[in-house]
Design a protein around this motif. Structure first.
Motif, PDB file in Angstrom:
ATOM      1  N   THR A   1       6.262  -8.875  -2.706  1.00 44.79           N
ATOM      2  CA  THR A   1       6.649  -9.293  -4.971  1.00 44.79           C
ATOM      3  C   THR A   1       7.595  -9.130  -5.540  1.00 44.79           C
ATOM      4  O   THR A   1       8.237  -9.405  -5.818  1.00 44.79           O
ATOM      5  CB  THR A   1       4.781  -8.255  -4.588  1.00 44.79           C
ATOM      6  N   PHE A   2       7.825  -7.873  -5.135  1.00 43.77           N
ATOM      7  CA  PHE A   2       9.441  -7.677  -5.749  1.00 43.77           C
ATOM      8  C   PHE A   2      10.690  -7.822  -5.686  1.00 43.77           C
ATOM      9  O   PHE A   2      11.398  -8.105  -6.171  1.00 43.77           O
ATOM     10  CB  PHE A   2       9.646  -5.231  -5.596  1.00 43.77           C
ATOM     11  N   GLY A   3      11.240  -8.253  -4.457  1.00 42.93           N
ATOM     12  CA  GLY A   3      11.847  -9.226  -3.392  1.00 42.93           C
ATOM     13  C   GLY A   3      11.658  -9.935  -4.955  1.00 42.93           C
ATOM     14  O   GLY A   3      13.237 -11.098  -5.181  1.00 42.93           O
ATOM     15  N   GLY A   4      10.327 -11.465  -4.565  1.00 39.97           N
ATOM     16  CA  GLY A   4      10.624 -11.870  -5.465  1.00 39.97           C
ATOM     17  C   GLY A   4      10.352 -11.779  -7.484  1.00 39.97           C
ATOM     18  O   GLY A   4      11.413 -13.083  -7.400  1.00 39.97           O
ATOM     19  N   LEU A   5      10.269 -10.970  -7.634  1.00 37.95           N
ATOM     20  CA  LEU A   5      10.740 -10.840  -9.015  1.00 37.95           C
ATOM     21  C   LEU A   5      11.560 -10.617  -8.941  1.00 37.95           C
ATOM     22  O   LEU A   5      12.619 -11.579 -10.251  1.00 37.95           O
ATOM     23  CB  LEU A   5      10.512  -9.215  -9.004  1.00 37.95           C
TER      24      LEU A   5
END
Length: 543
Positions: free
Chosen positions: A479-483
């Protein structure tokens, strides 16, 4: 069957057989991965050419919107493991939670197949798939691990590797075939076939119900659970520095959400390009960081209220979360192979004239994604049978953390090469699609070192009562990679930033590729420095 939560003594048995229920879990995972990657890997090219984005004025705008939609979907997929892990650990157990979320998953596929031209129906399908897929993600791996105990845990590594191998077996055929189905039969079949596979996956999982080892959920009755220990550390014995840090993180999160919401009242105090998804992820990150750091500062204040073992377990989890945070840049690179690299591949020339190119099969640049799972299936046995034993004989300790750190660095190299290819395209050269093989190979090698290793690492490091939650936090790294992708893309699209990039002689795409490569190199260095201080734990279930 259900096992008791209390441990008993056991010793390793070198002749212990593989649990007979494992094939049901592996078969379920193979079909589910086909369904997920079958729809995921065609999502960007479908959106670019669909009527859903026809309102946008040009190809570049549609490509940008398709990338944003794709990474927002990925953020959702890897956010909902928090929900699945919580429901499983607290109320329903892993088996029931996986089964029920699988049915939601099937409904999402049905929406995609039926509503290809209807935005509300199609985006509802994406939400249901994100909810269903995300809900089961932290559970299937830990459910597989629950089938082992101290007597046969030495076979768990082989099964985790086989688990990851079968994921890529399903992904390979989905990545290879679904672009052809989309091209020849249209989106209804291209999204419908993965839905059929997801239904089969659910049936296979259900068929093994009488043979599974079911570790009962805590149902919130554990007074020494992770959250209870953290609560005692932060709120027990008055207000401390850690309490103020944790409380400040909630205030910061609420402030960010409030500033975003004010735009609906005509007050522009929050960056316009930072929509709800970005704002919500930043708020979640602030809370996790603030509560985690605040609890670590004064964790000893929980002593006396909780046994030392529970406090040490929480400390171990908080240290694992730092490892996870340092892995997030890897996912910002990896997930863009289904967006940025697909768009780059569409601008390349398919080398049908080369004698070795399989023109009878590979007809679309989207199919290059099949290289990733194919190479995973080859690299996992190569690493285990050749590379790791060779490095060990040469005197190198091949630890899990070292593999993960090198994996991040090698993934960064793959993006340097992709950036060079983009420079060739930007110069007007005709670039063969075959060149993408090299960055795919390096990215996949990095993935095997990071992701396949982390499946076992995350399970082994988590105390028994927290395995579902810690696996949910592992998936949250995506999720934070996508962020990071959404944040970077939103920043680069600012007219002032675009003007600066142009004056440097770059295009937006080339700049972004080298930026993400540098981002990963910095992360790899930070990971290596932290890994040197990390103390590895062993939290496998006893018999």
């Amino acid at each position: 069957m259900t096992v008791a939560a209390t441990p008993a003594a056991a010793t390793a048995d070198p002749n212990a057989p593989l649990p007979r229920q494992i094939p049901y879990i592996i078969g379920n995972e193979a079909c589910e991965r086909f369904s997920f990657y079958g729809m995921r890997n065609i999502l960007v090219p479908f959106l670019i050419s669909s009527v859903l984005l026809a309102y946008l004025p040009d190809q570049a705008s549609r490509e940008g919107a398709a990338k944003d939609l794709f990474h927002s979907f990925v953020i959702g997929v890897y956010f909902f493991p928090l929900l699945g892990g919580w429901l499983s650990d607290r109320y329903f157990g892993k088996y029931n939670t996986v089964l029920w979320f699988s049915l939601v998953y099937c409904a999402g596929h049905a929406c995609l197949a039926m509503f290809e031209s209807n935005a509300a129906g199609f985006y509802t399908g994406l939400f249901l798939i994100a909810l269903g897929s995300g809900g089961i993600k932290p559970l299937v791996v830990t459910f597989c691990g629950d089938q082992f105990d101290q007597s046969n845990k030495h076979k768990a590594k082989l099964v985790f590797d086989a688990f990851y191998w079968i994921i890529n077996f399903g992904s390979f055929f989905a990545s290879l075939l679904m672009p052809l189905v989309l091209r020849s039969w249209g989106p209804a079949w291209a999204f419908g076939i993965p839905g059929i596979l997801m239904f089969i996956a659910t049936v296979i999982f259900w068929a093994g119900r009488k043979q599974y080892v079911n570790v009962p959920p805590s149902r919130g009755t554990d007074p020494d659970s992770f959250l209870n220990v953290v609560r005692s550390a932060l709120l027990g014995n008055g207000v401390g520095v850690g309490t103020l840090i944790a409380g400040g993180s909630f205030v910061l999160a609420a402030l960010m959400l409030a500033l975003w919401a004010l735009k609906f009242a005509g007050v522009a105090l929050w960056p316009e390009a930072w929509g709800f998804v970005i704002t919500a992820c930043l708020s979640l990150g602030a809370i996790i960081a603030g509560v985690g750091f605040g609890a670590s500062v004064q964790l000893d204040r929980a002593r006396g209220r909780h046994p030392d073992a529970a406090i040490d377990g929480v400390r171990a989890v908080l240290r694992i979360l730092i490892v996870f945070a340092l892995v997030t840049p890897f996912w910002s690179l990896f997930d863009q192979k289904a967006s940025t690299w697909v768009i780059q591949g569409k601008a390349m020339t398919i080398p049908h004239e080369l004698w070795w190119w399989p023109s009878w099969l590979v007809k679309d640049a989207t199919q290059m994604q099949a290289l990733n799972p194919l190479m995973v299936m080859l690299l996992i046995p190569f690493n285990n049978l050749v590379l790791y034993p060779l490095l060990t004989r040469m005197g190198f300790r091949v630890t899990a953390l070292r593999r993960m750190g090198w994996g991040i660095a090698i993934s960064a190299v793959s993006w340097v090469i992709a950036g060079v290819l983009q420079l060739w395209l930007d110069d007007g050269q005709q670039v063969s699609l075959a060149w993408q093989t090299l960055p795919y190979l390096l990215l996949t090698f990095g993935e095997v070192l990071v992701s396949a290793t982390a499946l076992e690492f995350a399970y082994s490091q988590a105390p028994m009562a927290m395995k579902g939650v810690i696996m949910a936090f592992w998936y949250l790294t995506s999720t934070f990679g996508g962020l990071w992708v959404l944040l970077t893309n939103a920043t680069v699209r600012d007219p002032g930033v675009i003007a600066w990039i142009t004056t440097q002689g770059w295009t937006e795409n080339a700049f972004l590729m080298f930026f993400f490569a540098g981002f990963a190199f910095v992360a790899a260095l930070a990971f290596a420095l932290y890994a040197r201080r990390y103390r590895v734990m062993d939290h496998y279930r006893v018999a």
